[in-house]
Design an enzyme around this catalytic site. Structure first.
Site, short mmCIF file in Angstrom:
data_model
loop_
_atom_site.label_atom_id
_atom_site.label_comp_id
_atom_site.label_asym_id
_atom_site.label_seq_id
_atom_site.Cartn_x
_atom_site.Cartn_y
_atom_site.Cartn_z
N LYS A 1 0.82 -1.21 0.00
CA LYS A 1 0.00 0.00 0.00
C LYS A 1 0.86 1.27 0.00
O LYS A 1 2.05 1.23 0.23
CB LYS A 1 -0.97 -0.02 1.19
CG LYS A 1 -2.11 -1.00 0.99
CD LYS A 1 -3.17 -0.89 2.07
CE LYS A 1 -4.37 -1.78 1.74
NZ LYS A 1 -5.41 -1.72 2.79
N ARG B 1 -3.60 -10.02 5.33
CA ARG B 1 -4.16 -10.05 3.97
C ARG B 1 -3.09 -9.53 3.02
O ARG B 1 -2.67 -8.37 3.12
CB ARG B 1 -5.42 -9.19 3.90
CG ARG B 1 -6.10 -9.16 2.53
CD ARG B 1 -7.35 -8.29 2.56
NE ARG B 1 -8.00 -8.24 1.27
CZ ARG B 1 -7.71 -7.38 0.29
NH1 ARG B 1 -6.73 -6.49 0.48
NH2 ARG B 1 -8.36 -7.41 -0.86
#
Length: 274
Positions: free
Chosen positions: A221, A255
């Protein structure tokens, strides 16, 4: 600390890994890579072979400013993807990444076992009722607004305090609809600035007071690649660092895009605690 996935109890006291499998053309890291059926199945096999406990299937990119996708289009992507995975890997435990009740219902009916909702019911007022009726585990994430507006909704007085209140309200609502297995997700990258993401990670152990399992999704991210001045494709090392920190802060599920590296992080961290 267990969740019931199609009759199988999964113990989350030992951290688990959830592999991301997107069937969208515009996801920030792997968008469009797995369009062909053979490539899609090949990646699902890789996720499972590398040791993932779950496969999280997404049919609507939720990156900042993502394009709107109709419910019909999301259904047309999601259901065949779930069916295809289970055709080849019947024992796979699939999480359906959607904020729409109709898509969640169709995915579970197609064989998925978990609903992963970025909006915790905030974008579809039928979601929690639907999940309660389906009797499946529910991952609820913290966010504000929508993927199209969330980058402008980062004004908090005390972000962690406000998130704890959010989860208190959302989990109580979920319980009222008969949802038994709840997992909370701090929502890294969703309606949070880079610094806010690190503040939440630094204080993530405070979310343990909710007594619900925690899912951490930091994989590749912007909180990593913008800080390091690299691209998402170059953010694997940073991802592993933050996954390890997340484990130390109480994460029960990681995740990730890169399953092998996350499984290794869990193995080393677990051994370190012995």
């Amino acid at each position: 600390m267990t969740i019931n996935c199609k009759g199988t109890l999964i113990d989350l006291t030992q951290p688990k890994v959830m592999g991301i499998l997107n069937c969208t053309p515009d996801s920030f890291f792997d968008g469009g890579k797995y369009k062909a059926e053979t490539e899609f199945i090949k990646q699902a096999e890789r996720i499972l072979t590398e040791g993932a406990d779950f496969i999280d299937v997404g049919a609507y990119s939720t990156k900042p400013n993502a394009d709107f996708v109709s419910e019909e289009e999301e259904l047309a992507r999601m259901v065949p993807a779930v069916e295809l995975i289970l055709k080849h890997f019947p024992e796979a435990i699939i999480s359906a990444d959607t904020f729409r009740a109709a898509v969640a219902k169709a995915a579970i009916e197609a064989g998925a076992a978990i609903v992963n909702d970025i909006a915790a019911g905030g974008l579809d007022d039928k979601m929690m009722q639907t999940v309660g009726e389906l009797k499946v585990p529910y991952i609820m994430m913290h966010m504000r607004g929508t993927p199209q507006t969330m980058t402008k909704l980062t004004d908090y007085e005390d972000i962690v305090k406000e998130m704890l209140l959010y989860f208190s309200q959302k989990t109580a609502e979920a319980r009222s609809f008969g949802i038994d297995d709840i997992i909370i997700d701090p929502g890294f990258g969703f309606a949070k600035t880079l610094q806010q993401n690190y503040e939440v990670l630094n204080k993530m152990e405070l979310f343990k007071m909710t007594e619900f399992p925690i899912l951490a999704g930091v994989s590749r991210k912007s909180m990593i690649y913008k800080l390091l001045g690299v691209t998402p494709q170059e953010a694997l090392n940073g991802t592993t660092v933050l996954n390890t920190i997340a484990l130390s802060k109480g994460a029960n599920i990681l995740r990730v895009h890169d399953v092998k590296e996350a499984v290794e992080a869990v193995k080393i961290y677990s051994h370190f605690l012995r």
